[in-house]
Scaffold this motif. Structure first.
Motif: not given
Length: 182
Positions: A77-89
């Motif tokens: 879950w933490s990794f997915i959150e990191a990916c989501q934060a990284f992919e935001r504009p």
């Protein structure tokens, strides 16, 4: 003696730790499913986890499966959150680094329970490498390397203290050291 510390106390302690971990594992499973498939899917995933017979067995046995599942789910879950934060504009780099550090810490703690979480590291690397679009991949190579380093630092933070004592063996954090012969 209060009668609490008898010869079966260690077994009860292990069962309590496993039961608490099995109960807490529903939290990252719900949060991970909510991030990946939405709120309806998260409720279904949480309920399925709660009502599966394997869950009650994990919580009843005093073995490392339930703590490993709980910590590995928090790592994912933490990794997915990191990916989501990284992919935001706006690319929230500090947030991505913090989530990646948390993912590494959870993965390291899970590794102290069982070795299966080692499969998460190449999987996370593959997702990180393939998840970025080609133009963005070239632009953000150093940033994604920073996130990978943050993950590695979190992983090592859990493992180095045990390594310093000479007791690191993936999946066996409770190994006892041999005392020197007197």
């Amino acid at each position: 003696s209060l009668g609490l510390l008898d010869e079966h106390a260690w077994g009860r302690a292990a069962q309590i730790a496993a039961a608490i971990s099995a109960i807490l594992a529903v939290v990252p499973i719900f949060l991970l499913a909510r991030r990946l498939v939405g709120p309806d899917g998260a409720w279904i995933a949480g309920l399925l986890y709660c009502f599966l017979p394997a869950t009650s067995r994990l919580g009843a046995d005093g073995i490392s499966d339930a703590p490993h599942l709980c910590l590995a789910a928090f790592a994912m879950w933490s990794f997915i959150e990191a990916c989501q934060a990284f992919e935001r504009p706006e690319m929230e780099l500090r947030r991505a680094l913090a989530w990646s550090l948390a993912a590494g810490g959870f993965a390291g703690a899970a590794l102290l329970c069982r070795a299966e979480v080692l499969m998460f590291v190449p999987a996370a690397t593959l997702v990180g490498a393939l998840g970025l679009s080609p133009p963005r991949r070239a632009r953000t190579f150093l940033l994604s390397t920073g996130i990978a380093a943050s993950f590695g630092f979190g992983l090592l933070t859990c493992l180095v203290p045990y390594g310093a004592c000479g007791v690191v063996e993936p999946g066996n954090a409770v190994q006892q050291r041999r005392l020197a012969d007197a």
